[in-house]
Design a protein around this motif. Structure first.
Motif, short mmCIF file in Angstrom:
data_model
loop_
_atom_site.label_atom_id
_atom_site.label_comp_id
_atom_site.label_asym_id
_atom_site.label_seq_id
_atom_site.Cartn_x
_atom_site.Cartn_y
_atom_site.Cartn_z
N TYR A 83 1.41 -4.93 -14.02
CA TYR A 83 0.25 -5.79 -13.79
C TYR A 83 0.57 -7.25 -14.10
O TYR A 83 -0.34 -8.05 -14.31
CB TYR A 83 -0.97 -5.35 -14.60
N PRO A 101 -7.54 7.38 -1.47
CA PRO A 101 -6.45 6.41 -1.47
C PRO A 101 -5.21 6.93 -0.75
O PRO A 101 -4.97 8.14 -0.72
CB PRO A 101 -6.15 6.18 -2.95
N VAL A 102 -4.44 5.99 -0.18
CA VAL A 102 -3.13 6.35 0.35
C VAL A 102 -2.31 6.94 -0.80
O VAL A 102 -2.37 6.45 -1.91
CB VAL A 102 -2.43 5.08 0.91
N LEU A 105 -11.89 -15.08 -11.96
CA LEU A 105 -11.99 -14.93 -10.51
C LEU A 105 -13.05 -15.86 -9.94
O LEU A 105 -12.94 -16.32 -8.84
CB LEU A 105 -12.34 -13.49 -10.16
N GLU A 151 0.84 -1.20 0.00
CA GLU A 151 0.00 0.00 0.00
C GLU A 151 0.88 1.24 0.00
O GLU A 151 1.73 1.43 0.86
CB GLU A 151 -0.91 0.02 1.22
N ALA A 207 -5.37 -9.77 -9.91
CA ALA A 207 -6.15 -10.13 -8.72
C ALA A 207 -6.45 -11.62 -8.68
O ALA A 207 -6.63 -12.19 -7.61
CB ALA A 207 -7.45 -9.33 -8.69
N ARG A 235 -10.08 8.45 -10.86
CA ARG A 235 -8.67 8.33 -11.26
C ARG A 235 -8.45 8.86 -12.68
O ARG A 235 -7.54 9.64 -12.94
CB ARG A 235 -8.21 6.88 -11.17
N TRP A 239 -0.97 13.05 -6.13
CA TRP A 239 -1.72 13.23 -7.38
C TRP A 239 -1.72 14.73 -7.73
O TRP A 239 -1.60 15.58 -6.85
CB TRP A 239 -3.16 12.75 -7.22
N THR A 283 -10.85 -0.93 -9.75
CA THR A 283 -10.82 0.40 -9.14
C THR A 283 -9.66 1.20 -9.75
O THR A 283 -9.09 2.06 -9.11
CB THR A 283 -10.64 0.29 -7.62
N HIS A 284 -9.34 0.89 -11.01
CA HIS A 284 -8.19 1.54 -11.66
C HIS A 284 -8.63 2.73 -12.50
O HIS A 284 -8.57 3.87 -12.05
CB HIS A 284 -7.44 0.49 -12.48
N GLY A 288 -2.52 3.09 -4.94
CA GLY A 288 -3.63 4.01 -5.18
C GLY A 288 -3.78 4.33 -6.66
O GLY A 288 -4.89 4.38 -7.18
N ARG A 289 -2.68 4.50 -7.33
CA ARG A 289 -2.71 4.84 -8.75
C ARG A 289 -3.15 3.65 -9.59
O ARG A 289 -3.91 3.78 -10.54
CB ARG A 289 -1.30 5.29 -9.17
N LEU A 290 -2.66 2.45 -9.23
CA LEU A 290 -2.98 1.26 -10.03
C LEU A 290 -4.35 0.68 -9.70
O LEU A 290 -4.84 -0.21 -10.39
CB LEU A 290 -1.92 0.17 -9.80
N GLY A 291 -4.96 1.16 -8.61
CA GLY A 291 -6.26 0.63 -8.24
C GLY A 291 -6.18 -0.80 -7.72
O GLY A 291 -7.13 -1.56 -7.86
N LEU A 292 -5.04 -1.17 -7.15
CA LEU A 292 -4.90 -2.49 -6.53
C LEU A 292 -4.96 -2.32 -5.02
O LEU A 292 -4.29 -1.45 -4.46
CB LEU A 292 -3.57 -3.13 -6.95
N SER A 349 -8.49 -4.71 -11.60
CA SER A 349 -7.64 -3.63 -12.06
C SER A 349 -6.50 -4.20 -12.89
O SER A 349 -5.89 -5.19 -12.50
CB SER A 349 -7.05 -2.87 -10.87
N ARG A 373 -3.20 -6.28 -19.07
CA ARG A 373 -2.75 -7.65 -19.32
C ARG A 373 -3.12 -8.09 -20.73
O ARG A 373 -2.33 -8.71 -21.44
CB ARG A 373 -3.40 -8.62 -18.32
#
Lengths: 427, 318
Positions: free
Chosen positions: A267, B199-200, B81, A189, A315, B176, B205, B132-133, A194-198, B109, B114
């Motif tokens: 990714y 987000p952390v 998934l 974290e 994921a 984002r 940003w 959430t990307h 935060g940027r990658l949304g992971l 995300s 990929r």
């Protein structure tokens, strides 16, 4: 059994000398018989056979990823003569029956000694203690107990485990991960997650458990081992605990000594591992901690996975990466070549100390000298090699070092005087 | 060669402006009785949706059809998934069908990334929203809508315009992409949310961050309300829906503090009564329905520029 006369080898990188391996022990080279097999080891160094405290051999249950035989072949090629096989198999190694099966499979394979790790709790479920004493008393002589893959997060259960294993000089090896802080966590974290949304795996989830556990170990006077330390805060906590006299040891994994979370931006789940790759500052802190002894050992966390579990979206992918065949090269690159550690320091962190922690130092982690068991690695630190996954002896191919050029090459590995690896190939 | 649109960060200012100006030309089609151009005749666009999203899917479908492309809708309900067919096998199937562009919506995300970079497919990949990307075409249609209402000069520039984005930034791919694109286009973005839904690392940003909606509203030129899923309440992100609405919802009283020209936006689907009240959603300031119309034009522009010309003008480096 062949007798090997190893000529001009630099033991721990020292002055070149000769070694005779005979009848499973290191003998005086002056006694070498005329028909001994001579190995010219000019330019090579000798290290004690490496001991891995953290290996996933996947058998029983996931023989599509690895077996005891293939995993120990990879171990031998990496210079290991002993590995501790983690308990998160299917069925879980939480009974004397399963640990004895793994132990027996290791003996049959013969590439290195396999010491099964016993689960702390039944089924790794974190609810009640497994029969730790039965595993300790079994033929497998289990001394290391771990729910690795999962954290013993319940504080009372952890306390009881720490206390209980004192009866047979065991150690609890904790996978430090506060589960509620890491629900669905995918990567370190930070700004990048935060940027990658992971979903983030925060450092505090590791550090909070380590802080609690060192205090528990102090309180009950028990021995604690911390698996795969990954953050600078964890290093600080362990340094603090050792300063207070807490009986704690800790390991770092090769990938955490070299790779950073920036790789997640691809990714590509080949870089997905638990705990996750961290920041460059964390990597530097681990290197420093390993150099000054705060981190006692390097352990591989060799975690084979079949191709389909990595050839997918991030994921959906499994956590983990291969490590046995590249560990020594990574340690050379990150620790020895930059001058943080000499070869004696490597022997301490990859052989002597892990053998002590695992309570196997009656036969492993012994100095390379006359009269000691002939568990020896010959290593060429001047070699360079490019990592090609298809050349691995593991059944799996999930190495994050694919295509990287790394220093060093294991030339030969001897287990009790018997060559498991010669000329860089399985003997 | 630029082949994919995976992130708003893939777009230079020139790329983004070209998409928006192309969309402006294509937008006029929407007002004609015959809404079709032959630009992509013979090309195949696959809508690969691993997540339900009727709105985005029909928007891309309408966009491709108005450009005369053949459209295949592939609703892969069970993602890998949920132990269904894997993303890779689905991709190989599409490749075998000869797709020229794949619009992918996925719950994970990075799934479009990929798809574009794993060697599974050769077609152009357009991110239709991933986990959430990011959701770059949503950001483009939002920017397009803003420039129609707020744009200055010949180029309808958003330079210096203040955009306030409110709500669940943590889980929002729309936020984002908008933060990145609006910054590229010269706008000043303020994110407003409770600290638990940021987000952390948001401090790095290119945006301002505020916890105080009332302070942010009077200076805004556009206010974008993000959907807040009620499930988030159970994650402990905020105490109750009522408290969320009181602190971060846009109601008539707050709307009255906006400047006269300020527009209200929402990427949909709205949760009326949660982040936005009905009187705001249905007010004259609301451009929410227009966003949908503009979405088709922007997606036409993206597909046209990715597939139409001999040298595609948008998207990231291969």
């Amino acid at each position: 059994m062949s007798e090997y006369l190893i000529k001009n080898v630099a033991v721990l990188g020292g002055t070149p000398t000769d070694l005779l391996l005979r009848d499973g022990v290191i003998a005086d080279p002056a006694d070498a018989p005329a028909d001994a097999e001579v190995i010219d080891a000019s330019g090579l160094i000798a290290l004690p056979g490496l001991v891995d405290l953290h290996t996933h051999l996947r058998e029983p249950g996931r023989e599509d990823a690895e077996t005891v035989e293939t995993g120990t072949r990879a171990a031998a090629l990496g210079g290991f003569t002993a590995v501790h096989a983690m308990a998160n198999t299917e069925p879980v190694a939480d009974t004397a029956g399963v640990v004895e099966q793994v132990w027996r499979l290791g003996r049959e394979a013969g590439y290195c000694d396999v010491y099964p790790v016993g689960a702390v709790t039944v089924g790794l479920d974190g609810e009640r203690l497994a029969e730790l004493g039965a595993m300790a008393d079994s033929a497998a002589r289990v001394r290391v107990f771990s729910d690795d893959g999962r954290c013993v997060s319940d504080a009372v259960l952890m306390r009881r485990a720490l206390e209980y294993v004192k009866a047979f000089d065991g150690v609890v090896a904790q996978h430090a991960q506060e589960p509620r802080l890491t629900v669905d966590a995918q990567m370190n974290e930070g700004e990048l997650s935060g940027r990658l949304g992971l979903a983030g795996w925060p450092a505090v989830a590791e550090e909070a458990i380590i802080a609690r556990d060192v205090l528990l170990a102090q309180h009950v006077g028990s021995r604690l081992h911390v698996c795969h330390v990954s953050t600078s805060g964890s290093v600080e906590l362990i340094r603090w605990a050792k300063g207070k006299g807490v009986d704690v040891t800790a390991e770092a994994c090769p990938h955490h000594l070299l790779l950073t979370d920036e790789l997640a931006a691809t990714y590509d789940p080949i870089y997905k591992v638990n705990p996750p790759l961290r920041s460059a500052a964390d990597v530097a802190a681990l290197q420093e901690g390993l150099a000054d002894g705060t981190i006692d050992i390097v352990a591989t966390d060799h975690a084979p996975h079949p191709h389909e579990d990595k050839d997918c979206e991030w994921a959906a992918a499994a956590f983990g990466m291969l490590g046995l065949e590249t560990a020594l090269s990574i340690v050379q690159q990150t620790m020895v070549d930059p001058g943080r550690l000499d070869w004696a320091g490597v022997a301490e962190r990859m052989s002597y100390a892990p053998a002590r922690i695992g309570r196997v130092s009656d036969r492993h982690g012994r100095p390379v000298q006359v009269g000691e068991p002939a568990n020896v690695v010959l290593y060429d630190p001047g070699a360079r090699r490019t990592i090609e996954p298809s050349e691995s002896a593991s059944l799996s191919r999930n190495t994050p070092y694919r295509g990287m050029e790394l220093p060093g090459r294991v030339v030969a590995t001897f287990l009790r005087g018997k060559a498991t690896v010669l000329d860089g190939k399985l003997a | 060669m630029k082949r994919h649109l995976l992130s708003a960060a893939d777009l230079s200012r020139a790329d983004a402006e070209l998409i928006l100006s192309t969309a402006a030309e294509l937008r006029e089609l929407a007002d004609r009785p015959i809404k079709k151009l032959p630009a992509l005749r013979g090309r195949t666009v696959v809508n690969l949706f691993f997540e339900d999203s009727t709105r985005t899917r029909i928007s891309f479908e309408a966009a491709a059809k108005r450009l005369s492309a053949d459209v295949i809708n592939f609703a892969a309900k069970g993602s890998s998934l949920s132990k269904g067919e894997s993303l890779k096998d689905t991709a190989l199937t599409l490749e075998a069908m000869g797709a020229d562009a794949v619009v992918v919506r996925h719950g994970a995300s990075g799934a479009p990334h990929r798809l574009a970079h794993s060697g599974w497919v050769r077609s152009s990949v357009v991110n239709g929203g991933d986990g959430t990307h990011e959701h770059p075409t949503q950001a483009l249609l939002d920017a397009f809508t803003m420039s129609r209402h707020l744009g200055q000069g010949q180029a309808r520039s958003l330079d210096g315009r203040r955009i306030v984005i409110v709500g669940d930034v943590l889980h929002s791919r729309v936020a984002r992409s908008n933060a990145l694109l609006l910054h590229t286009l010269g706008a000043e973005v303020t994110l407003v949310a409770p600290p638990t839904l940021l987000p952390v690392g948001v401090g790095t940003w290119p945006v301002e961050v505020s916890y105080d909606l009332d302070a942010a509203l009077p200076k805004a030129d556009a206010v974008m309300m993000l959907r807040v899923q009620r499930e988030r309440m159970h994650g402990g992100f905020f105490p109750t829906a009522r408290e969320y609405s009181r602190r971060y919802g846009l109601d008539g009283k707050r709307m009255a503090t906006l400047q006269d020209h300020t527009i209200v936006m929402h990427p949909g689907p709205m949760v009326r009564g949660m982040e936005i009240t009905a009187d705001v959603a249905d007010s004259d300031r609301s451009v929410i329905v227009e966003q949908v119309t503009n979405g088709v034009a922007v997606r036409m522009a993206v597909l046209y520029l990715l597939l139409g010309g001999s040298t595609p003008a948008v998207g990231g480096e291969e």
